[in-house]
Design a protein around this motif. Structure first.
Motif, mmCIF file in Angstrom:
data_model
loop_
_atom_site.group_PDB
_atom_site.id
_atom_site.type_symbol
_atom_site.label_atom_id
_atom_site.label_comp_id
_atom_site.label_asym_id
_atom_site.label_seq_id
_atom_site.Cartn_x
_atom_site.Cartn_y
_atom_site.Cartn_z
ATOM 1 N N ALA A 242 55.037 18.482 36.532
ATOM 2 C CA ALA A 242 55.146 19.789 35.889
ATOM 3 C C ALA A 242 54.204 20.724 36.627
ATOM 4 C CB ALA A 242 54.780 19.725 34.411
ATOM 5 N N SER A 243 54.630 21.949 36.818
ATOM 6 C CA SER A 243 53.751 22.930 37.447
ATOM 7 C C SER A 243 53.997 24.287 36.822
ATOM 8 C CB SER A 243 53.968 22.980 38.963
ATOM 9 O OG SER A 243 55.254 23.467 39.279
ATOM 10 N N VAL A 244 53.033 25.183 37.016
ATOM 11 C CA VAL A 244 53.102 26.514 36.430
ATOM 12 C C VAL A 244 52.533 27.527 37.414
ATOM 13 C CG1 VAL A 244 52.230 28.038 34.617
ATOM 14 C CG2 VAL A 244 52.930 25.718 34.047
ATOM 15 N N ALA A 245 53.246 28.624 37.610
ATOM 16 C CA ALA A 245 52.709 29.795 38.293
ATOM 17 C C ALA A 245 52.666 30.922 37.278
ATOM 18 C CB ALA A 245 53.579 30.179 39.479
ATOM 19 N N ALA A 246 51.537 31.613 37.210
ATOM 20 C CA ALA A 246 51.376 32.655 36.196
ATOM 21 C C ALA A 246 50.679 33.870 36.790
ATOM 22 C CB ALA A 246 50.577 32.126 35.008
ATOM 23 N N VAL A 247 51.108 35.044 36.331
ATOM 24 C CA VAL A 247 50.487 36.324 36.680
ATOM 25 C C VAL A 247 50.187 37.033 35.368
ATOM 26 C CG1 VAL A 247 50.704 38.486 37.945
ATOM 27 C CG2 VAL A 247 51.884 36.425 38.780
ATOM 28 N N LEU A 248 48.937 37.502 35.214
ATOM 29 C CA LEU A 248 48.548 38.093 33.930
ATOM 30 C C LEU A 248 47.634 39.294 34.152
ATOM 31 C CD1 LEU A 248 48.667 37.549 30.768
ATOM 32 C CD2 LEU A 248 46.423 36.465 31.062
ATOM 33 N N ALA A 249 47.908 40.360 33.422
ATOM 34 C CA ALA A 249 47.000 41.506 33.353
ATOM 35 C C ALA A 249 46.732 41.802 31.887
ATOM 36 C CB ALA A 249 47.607 42.720 34.035
ATOM 37 N N VAL A 250 45.467 42.070 31.562
ATOM 38 C CA VAL A 250 45.053 42.327 30.177
ATOM 39 C C VAL A 250 44.409 43.701 30.108
ATOM 40 C CG1 VAL A 250 43.572 41.572 28.284
ATOM 41 C CG2 VAL A 250 44.714 39.871 29.729
ATOM 42 N N ARG A 251 44.820 44.467 29.106
ATOM 43 C CA ARG A 251 44.234 45.786 28.892
ATOM 44 C C ARG A 251 43.932 45.945 27.400
ATOM 45 N NH1 ARG A 251 48.155 48.618 30.722
ATOM 46 N NH2 ARG A 251 47.411 48.646 32.880
ATOM 47 N N ASP A 252 42.682 46.267 27.084
ATOM 48 C CA ASP A 252 42.251 46.446 25.695
ATOM 49 C C ASP A 252 42.577 45.215 24.844
ATOM 50 O OD1 ASP A 252 41.359 49.033 26.263
ATOM 51 O OD2 ASP A 252 43.355 49.877 25.858
ATOM 52 N N GLY A 253 42.398 44.049 25.456
ATOM 53 C CA GLY A 253 42.596 42.798 24.724
ATOM 54 C C GLY A 253 44.035 42.374 24.557
ATOM 55 N N ARG A 254 44.971 43.155 25.119
ATOM 56 C CA ARG A 254 46.384 42.820 24.986
ATOM 57 C C ARG A 254 47.021 42.579 26.356
ATOM 58 N NH1 ARG A 254 48.619 43.229 20.105
ATOM 59 N NH2 ARG A 254 47.361 44.186 18.449
ATOM 60 N N VAL A 255 48.114 41.834 26.346
ATOM 61 C CA VAL A 255 48.797 41.487 27.589
ATOM 62 C C VAL A 255 49.553 42.717 28.098
ATOM 63 C CG1 VAL A 255 50.549 40.034 28.653
ATOM 64 C CG2 VAL A 255 48.997 39.063 26.930
ATOM 65 N N ALA A 256 49.092 43.265 29.206
ATOM 66 C CA ALA A 256 49.736 44.436 29.801
ATOM 67 C C ALA A 256 50.834 44.040 30.775
ATOM 68 C CB ALA A 256 48.686 45.288 30.522
ATOM 69 N N HIS A 257 50.694 42.883 31.405
ATOM 70 C CA HIS A 257 51.728 42.362 32.301
ATOM 71 C C HIS A 257 51.633 40.851 32.283
ATOM 72 C CE1 HIS A 257 54.340 41.867 35.833
ATOM 73 N NE2 HIS A 257 53.514 40.866 36.135
ATOM 74 N N VAL A 258 52.801 40.197 32.310
ATOM 75 C CA VAL A 258 52.818 38.748 32.417
ATOM 76 C C VAL A 258 54.098 38.310 33.099
ATOM 77 C CG1 VAL A 258 53.894 38.411 30.138
ATOM 78 C CG2 VAL A 258 52.555 36.550 31.186
ATOM 79 N N SER A 259 53.974 37.325 33.946
ATOM 80 C CA SER A 259 55.143 36.608 34.471
ATOM 81 C C SER A 259 54.739 35.149 34.604
ATOM 82 C CB SER A 259 55.617 37.181 35.804
ATOM 83 O OG SER A 259 54.563 37.210 36.747
ATOM 84 N N LEU A 260 55.660 34.275 34.245
ATOM 85 C CA LEU A 260 55.364 32.852 34.130
ATOM 86 C C LEU A 260 56.561 32.057 34.624
ATOM 87 C CD1 LEU A 260 53.202 30.858 32.830
ATOM 88 C CD2 LEU A 260 54.664 30.896 30.790
ATOM 89 N N ALA A 261 56.318 31.049 35.441
ATOM 90 C CA ALA A 261 57.394 30.197 35.931
ATOM 91 C C ALA A 261 56.942 28.749 35.924
ATOM 92 C CB ALA A 261 57.822 30.603 37.336
#
Length: 332
Positions: A242-261
């Motif tokens: 199993a593997s995971v690639a993730a991209v995350l941006a957080v702004r003011d404690g909330r998820v502003a951008h996410v991509s997950l595979a």
């Protein structure tokens, strides 16, 4: 290995023209997968077209700050490229997690995208396999399937895509550029590989004669961080369970951008759209991450011996998101 003809074309146009006119021809980059399959008798091309010397070995900036990656860029060179390491660390990590240093020095970007499953029934020509011989059956469903698919499989095939790099590219919203007899076209990486359905012999949407020329990465989202995590039986020279690639941006404690595979769970890199829907705009905390991953893996349909992969993927994704949240800088 059966006899075959060999051609080293002088241009992309020549490579495509000859391939389109020669059914069953195969493009050769580094050869780290194709040559092995030829030795096993799985691939028996009458013509091998060596594209490794074509001028497709550069990584350059796009006008908007993204990257253009030539199809013959070696995996080692791509992993070490300063722009990749700075802007897209998940891609560099995924490449370094794959194979050995010797193989990475030879394997190419285009070839990595086209590598075929390591399902043991596919690689053994004495066994039936719908992917290799359509209509012959899928003995893996009731046989040795510990390492095989838990998402998106069909009665005809439970094989998994073996690429680490493709999982990272799926999370990074990359695009594959193809040059074929009808000209150029662009295909999102998330649409490039197929689920097996009724035609498991078709790994990708690539058309006869088409050659991968580039992979294009958009610029990273503002404030985003990325990573690639891989769970496997041993620390090196092993394909993912199993593997995971993730991209995350957080702004003011909330998820502003996410991509997950996810990788190693399906016939193609699995873009986790259901998890992303839960995460987008939500509080970036452990409870949200757990709920999002669970929402994605509700679709899993494990077989007799591979149910452990669902929990392994759940833990791997949760750990990746938690780590990224701790590193994500708010974008004020």
């Amino acid at each position: 290995m059966k006899p075959f003809a060999y051609l080293r074309p002088a241009s992309v146009a020549e490579a495509v023209r000859v391939s389109a006119a020669t059914p069953g021809a195969r493009f050769l980059g580094g050869g780290t997968n194709l040559v092995d399959l030829m030795k096993l008798g799985v691939e028996t091309p009458g013509l091998v077209i060596d594209v490794s010397r074509l001028p497709l070995d550069r990584v350059t900036r796009t006008d908007d700050g993204g990257l253009r990656i030539g199809a013959t860029v070696r995996n080692s060179d791509l992993a070490a490229h300063p722009d990749v390491r700075a802007d897209h660390p998940a891609l560099s990590q995924a490449l370094l997690a794959g194979a050995s240093g010797q193989l990475r020095n030879t394997a190419t970007t285009g070839g990595n995208l086209l590598q075929r499953t390591r399902c043991p029934y596919f690689q053994d020509i004495t066994k039936p396999c719908n992917k290799r011989d359509p209509g012959s059956g899928c003995p893996a469903r009731e046989g040795a399937h510990r390492d095989l698919a838990v998402l998106g499989h069909s009665p005809h095939c439970v094989a998994t895509n073996p690429s680490d790099m493709a999982v990272a590219l799926a999370a990074l919203d990359a695009t594959v550029l193809l040059h074929g007899p009808e000209g150029e076209r662009a295909v999102p990486v998330t649409d490039f590989h197929r689920l097996p359905g009724d035609n498991p012999d078709q790994d990708t949407v690539i058309r006869p004669g088409e050659l991968i020329t580039e992979v294009v990465l958009p610029p990273p989202p503002d404030g985003a961080v990325s990573l690639y995590r891989k769970a496997r039986d041993r620390a090196s020279y092993a394909f993912a369970l199993a593997s995971v690639a993730a991209v995350l941006a957080v702004r003011d404690g909330r998820v502003a951008h996410v991509s997950l595979a996810f990788g190693a769970l399906a016939h193609r890199p699995w873009r986790a759209r259901a998890a992303e829907d839960v995460l987008r705009g939500a509080t970036a905390d452990r409870e949200t991450f757990a709920r999002a991953v669970e929402a994605e893996l509700e679709a899993a349909r494990p077989l007799r011996d591979n149910g452990f992969k669902v929990d392994l993927a759940r833990r791997t994704a949760f750990g990746a998101l938690t780590e990224l949240a701790s590193r994500a800088a708010p974008n004020d």
